[in-house]
Design a protein around this motif. Structure first.
Motif, PDB file in Angstrom:
ATOM      1  N   GLU A   1       0.815  -1.211   0.000  1.00 25.97           N
ATOM      2  CA  GLU A   1       0.000   0.000   0.000  1.00 25.97           C
ATOM      3  C   GLU A   1       0.854   1.268   0.000  1.00 25.97           C
ATOM      4  OE1 GLU A   1      -3.179   0.319  -0.442  1.00 25.97           O
ATOM      5  OE2 GLU A   1      -3.455  -1.852  -0.596  1.00 25.97           O
ATOM      6  N   LEU A   2       2.037   1.185   0.633  1.00 24.05           N
ATOM      7  CA  LEU A   2       2.896   2.363   0.702  1.00 24.05           C
ATOM      8  C   LEU A   2       3.685   2.605  -0.581  1.00 24.05           C
ATOM      9  CD1 LEU A   2       4.321   2.158   4.344  1.00 24.05           C
ATOM     10  CD2 LEU A   2       2.645   3.787   3.443  1.00 24.05           C
ATOM     11  N   ARG A   3       3.768   1.580  -1.441  1.00 25.36           N
ATOM     12  CA  ARG A   3       4.598   1.758  -2.633  1.00 25.36           C
ATOM     13  C   ARG A   3       4.029   2.829  -3.569  1.00 25.36           C
ATOM     14  NH1 ARG A   3       8.615  -1.910  -3.062  1.00 25.36           N
ATOM     15  NH2 ARG A   3       9.061  -1.261  -5.203  1.00 25.36           N
ATOM     16  N   THR A   4       2.694   2.871  -3.707  1.00 26.62           N
ATOM     17  CA  THR A   4       2.098   3.875  -4.616  1.00 26.62           C
ATOM     18  C   THR A   4       2.330   5.300  -4.130  1.00 26.62           C
ATOM     19  OG1 THR A   4       0.440   2.280  -5.343  1.00 26.62           O
ATOM     20  CG2 THR A   4      -0.031   4.620  -5.709  1.00 26.62           C
ATOM     21  N   PRO A   5       1.959   5.645  -2.876  1.00 24.81           N
ATOM     22  CA  PRO A   5       2.267   7.018  -2.436  1.00 24.81           C
ATOM     23  C   PRO A   5       3.760   7.299  -2.382  1.00 24.81           C
ATOM     24  CG  PRO A   5       1.448   5.693  -0.612  1.00 24.81           C
ATOM     25  CD  PRO A   5       1.208   4.894  -1.843  1.00 24.81           C
ATOM     26  N   LEU A   6       4.554   6.247  -2.061  1.00 22.11           N
ATOM     27  CA  LEU A   6       6.000   6.464  -2.017  1.00 22.11           C
ATOM     28  C   LEU A   6       6.525   6.762  -3.422  1.00 22.11           C
ATOM     29  CD1 LEU A   6       8.646   6.478  -0.453  1.00 22.11           C
ATOM     30  CD2 LEU A   6       8.817   4.012  -0.832  1.00 22.11           C
TER      31      LEU A   6
ATOM     32  N   LEU B   1      17.790  16.242   1.963  1.00 23.14           N
ATOM     33  CA  LEU B   1      17.395  15.311   3.026  1.00 23.14           C
ATOM     34  C   LEU B   1      16.161  14.527   2.625  1.00 23.14           C
ATOM     35  CD1 LEU B   1      17.950  17.508   6.234  1.00 23.14           C
ATOM     36  CD2 LEU B   1      19.322  15.584   5.451  1.00 23.14           C
ATOM     37  N   LEU B   2      15.188  15.217   1.975  1.00 23.63           N
ATOM     38  CA  LEU B   2      13.984  14.529   1.532  1.00 23.63           C
ATOM     39  C   LEU B   2      14.330  13.434   0.530  1.00 23.63           C
ATOM     40  CD1 LEU B   2      10.902  14.259   1.319  1.00 23.63           C
ATOM     41  CD2 LEU B   2      10.958  16.040  -0.449  1.00 23.63           C
TER      42      LEU B   2
ATOM     43  N   VAL C   1      14.812   7.716  -0.630  1.00 20.05           N
ATOM     44  CA  VAL C   1      15.551   6.565  -1.157  1.00 20.05           C
ATOM     45  C   VAL C   1      15.689   5.478  -0.097  1.00 20.05           C
ATOM     46  CG1 VAL C   1      17.770   5.783  -2.050  1.00 20.05           C
ATOM     47  CG2 VAL C   1      16.766   7.926  -2.884  1.00 20.05           C
ATOM     48  N   ARG C   2      16.009   5.913   1.135  1.00 19.27           N
ATOM     49  CA  ARG C   2      16.150   4.951   2.224  1.00 19.27           C
ATOM     50  C   ARG C   2      14.812   4.281   2.544  1.00 19.27           C
ATOM     51  NH1 ARG C   2      17.924   6.126   8.515  1.00 19.27           N
ATOM     52  NH2 ARG C   2      17.898   3.943   9.174  1.00 19.27           N
ATOM     53  N   PHE C   3      13.740   5.055   2.517  1.00 19.18           N
ATOM     54  CA  PHE C   3      12.416   4.511   2.794  1.00 19.18           C
ATOM     55  C   PHE C   3      12.032   3.488   1.723  1.00 19.18           C
ATOM     56  CE2 PHE C   3       7.691   5.668   3.588  1.00 19.18           C
ATOM     57  CZ  PHE C   3       7.538   4.522   4.352  1.00 19.18           C
ATOM     58  N   GLU C   4      12.380   3.783   0.487  1.00 19.55           N
ATOM     59  CA  GLU C   4      12.072   2.856  -0.603  1.00 19.55           C
ATOM     60  C   GLU C   4      12.857   1.548  -0.416  1.00 19.55           C
ATOM     61  OE1 GLU C   4      11.518   3.078  -5.438  1.00 19.55           O
ATOM     62  OE2 GLU C   4      13.037   4.309  -4.464  1.00 19.55           O
TER      63      GLU C   4
ATOM     64  N   ALA D   1       8.045  13.284  -7.087  1.00 20.98           N
ATOM     65  CA  ALA D   1       8.051  14.707  -6.735  1.00 20.98           C
ATOM     66  C   ALA D   1       9.385  15.108  -6.139  1.00 20.98           C
ATOM     67  CB  ALA D   1       6.904  15.001  -5.766  1.00 20.98           C
ATOM     68  N   GLY D   2       9.942  14.229  -5.307  1.00 22.53           N
ATOM     69  CA  GLY D   2      11.236  14.528  -4.698  1.00 22.53           C
ATOM     70  C   GLY D   2      12.335  14.617  -5.717  1.00 22.53           C
ATOM     71  N   ASP D   3      12.290  13.708  -6.746  1.00 22.31           N
ATOM     72  CA  ASP D   3      13.321  13.754  -7.781  1.00 22.31           C
ATOM     73  C   ASP D   3      13.248  15.061  -8.559  1.00 22.31           C
ATOM     74  OD1 ASP D   3      14.233  11.291  -7.029  1.00 22.31           O
ATOM     75  OD2 ASP D   3      13.177  10.171  -8.597  1.00 22.31           O
ATOM     76  N   VAL D   4      11.996  15.532  -8.811  1.00 14.29           N
ATOM     77  CA  VAL D   4      11.858  16.819  -9.521  1.00 14.29           C
ATOM     78  C   VAL D   4      12.468  17.944  -8.698  1.00 14.29           C
ATOM     79  CG1 VAL D   4      10.213  18.509 -10.385  1.00 14.29           C
ATOM     80  CG2 VAL D   4       9.841  16.069 -10.820  1.00 14.29           C
ATOM     81  N   LEU D   5      12.133  17.966  -7.424  1.00 18.10           N
ATOM     82  CA  LEU D   5      12.691  19.010  -6.552  1.00 18.10           C
ATOM     83  C   LEU D   5      14.198  18.869  -6.430  1.00 18.10           C
ATOM     84  CD1 LEU D   5       9.995  19.024  -3.702  1.00 18.10           C
ATOM     85  CD2 LEU D   5      10.288  20.709  -5.516  1.00 18.10           C
TER      86      LEU D   5
END
Length: 557
Positions: A304-309, A336-337, A342-345, A315-319
């Motif tokens: 379930e977390l993979r989709t929002p992640l 940091l984000l 990346v670590r969360f993934e 979005a993080g990669d764009v930023l």
């Protein structure tokens, strides 16, 4: 010339009996109980039998001796009466009187073994009758017995006896006694009278009693053995049932139970055991249900977390790509984000992987793989990270150049986890990666010379999310599941992952895998404990145990 055939020695079957009996003694409660009971019962019967035998023999001898002494006393009295009434004046008359005395002694005593001697140390007499000696008493009368009779007082009458062997008619000897006393022969002086009594009948009676006792004892032991065997089997059989049921319960058969019969102690034991088994089964089912729920929860949450992640990551990669146009504080926040995303993934990936192992749904994609090249690729990929931490990576590959049937993705993940762990805890010292193989197995070891671990910490190093120092943060982005997943990967290959560590002197992780899928490992190609456990770095380039190495660049030949 003819060739000689070497003699073949065959082991004696009797030599195998003592080890078998010893093994049966250790394993069988029934055998020990029956053997001990029969042994102690036999000992008790033997002691009682010996006591009875000695008592009967003593009483029988004493009875025969009393009869002999009484008969000898009566015979001596009758003989002395005849002598006192005789009025013999010449030798012939006195000789006839002595014959009458011997006949009277024979009739009264019931024994034909009679000897009459004139006592020594007396003056010469022309009237003294001639000495008499029965053949059965020849050599039976000892000098000591004669001395006792000769020294006996004249009044009252005193008798002496001695155990002897009397000659039998067939050339053999029988047990018996000789009773000695003295007679006063008028006009001839003092004479010694000896009467022999044969105890052969008493000996035969004793032998018959002993044979009867032995037969009865053997019959009693056999009967007692049969009774003991039946009783012990009746008592031990429920114990065997309990042992067999316990083994089946320990093997995972939670539905097995002990039959309950009667109301005795064994029935109580069976009821208590069954109650314990019911409680254990309910508890295990509860824990299994909780484990399934936990695995499903982890898997579902991860999915379930993979989709929002993924959305957050995009979005993080764009930023992150536009961070140079942001103010300093905002740019640092974006970095940091990106790092934590990346670590969360990676953490979600590890959670999914560990949930697959918990569910037993992991399948290996084995293929022929050169582990030296694989280890070299991992070393090269982590070379930059090691340089940042001040550690030099060294590869030592005396073996392992032939292909092994492994899942390269999972083995590569194991080596990356071990190497990353060594870089994080190596304190900037050299790190040695060794690869070696033998006929049956291939091994990879990673050694660092860093802080090391205490024994109790090394025992928990493969636990999930465990850290030796909870206050220490992970500096290279680990998830806390790397070593746990590595252990599962090694087990999935049929291999092992072991750790050796010495506090203050570093750590060695050793992975051992079979060369072929499903094969046996045998002797590991690399030792787990080094020959220089307290070394601070790889000093000996020729050390085959991984304690010394030189940088090696691995390329395809």
């Amino acid at each position: 010339m003819t060739a000689s055939t070497p003699a073949v020695r065959t082991a004696s079957p009797w030599r195998a009996i003592p080890p078998r009996l010893a093994a049966l003694w250790r394993r069988s409660l029934q055998f020990r109980t029956v053997l001990l009971t029969i042994g102690l019962s036999t000992l008790a019967i033997l002691v009682v039998g010996l006591y009875i035998t000695f008592t009967v023999a003593s009483n029988l001898f004493q009875s025969e001796l009393d009869g002999a002494l009484e008969a000898s006393g009566n015979a001596t009295t009758a003989a002395q009466t005849i002598l006192d009434a005789a009025d013999a004046t010449d030798r012939a008359t006195l000789q006839n009187v002595m014959v009458q005395v011997v006949d009277t002694v024979r009739a009264v005593s019931g024994s034909s073994a009679i000897a009459v001697f004139r006592a020594p140390d007396q003056g010469t007499s022309t009237l003294a009758p001639q000495d008499r000696l029965a053949p059965s008493l020849s050599g039976a009368i000892s000098p000591q017995l004669r001395a006792n009779v000769q020294d006996a007082p004249e009044s009252p009458m005193t008798m002496y006896w001695q155990s002897v062997s009397l000659e039998a008619g067939d050339g053999e000897s029988d047990p018996g006694v000789v009773v000695g006393s003295d007679l006063d022969v008028p006009r001839a002086g003092r004479y010694e009278l000896y009467i022999g009594y044969n105890f052969a009948a008493a000996e035969s009676t004793l032998a018959f009693m002993q044979a009867t006792g032995i037969i009865a004892a053997v019959a009693l032991i056999l009967l007692l053995s049969a009774i003991i065997l039946l009783v012990v089997r009746w008592v031990i059989e429920p114990v065997r049932t309990v042992a067999a049921t316990s083994r089946r319960l320990a093997a995972g058969d939670l539905g097995v139970r002990i039959p309950e019969r009667g109301e005795d102690e064994l029935a109580t034991l069976a009821g208590s055991f069954n109650g314990m088994a019911d409680s254990l089964q309910a508890r295990i089912r509860e824990l299994a249900s909780l484990s399934v729920m936990q695995q499903r929860f982890v898997s579902d949450v991860s999915h379930e977390l993979r989709t929002p992640l993924t959305t957050i990551r995009l979005a993080g990669d764009v930023l992150y790509g536009q961070r140079e146009g942001f103010p300093g504080t905002t740019a640092r926040t974006v970095e940091l984000l990106h790092t934590q995303t990346v670590r969360f993934e990676a953490l979600l990936g590890d959670l999914l992987e560990i949930s697959r192992y918990d569910a037993g749904s992991v399948e290996l994609a084995a293929e022929p793989t050169n582990l030296v090249h694989l280890a070299g690729d991992v070393v090269e990929s982590m070379h930059e990270l090691a340089e940042e931490r001040g550690s030099e990576l060294r590869l030592l590959a005396p073996g392992g150049h032939l292909d092994a049937e492994v899942d390269p993705r999972r083995v590569r993940r194991i080596v990356r986890n071990l190497l990353g762990n060594a870089i994080e805890h190596g304190e900037g010292r050299p790190i040695v990666v060794s690869v070696d193989s033998n006929q049956s197995a291939v091994a990879i070891s990673v050694r660092d010379y860093g802080m090391g671990m205490a024994p109790e910490e090394a025992d928990r190093v493969f636990d999930r999310f465990w850290r030796a120092d909870p206050s220490r943060t992970r500096t290279i982005g680990g998830t806390g599941l790397g070593l746990a997943i590595s252990l599962e990967d090694a087990a999935a290959h049929g291999g092992t992952l072991d750790v050796w560590s010495l506090e203050g002197h570093g750590t060695i992780f050793r992975l051992v895998l079979p060369r072929s899928a499903g094969g046996a490992i045998g002797e590991p190609p690399l030792p787990l404990e080094p020959r220089d456990p307290e070394a601070s770095g790889p000093d000996d380039p020729t050390d085959p145990g991984g304690t010394g190495s030189v940088p090696v660049e691995v390329r395809d030949a």
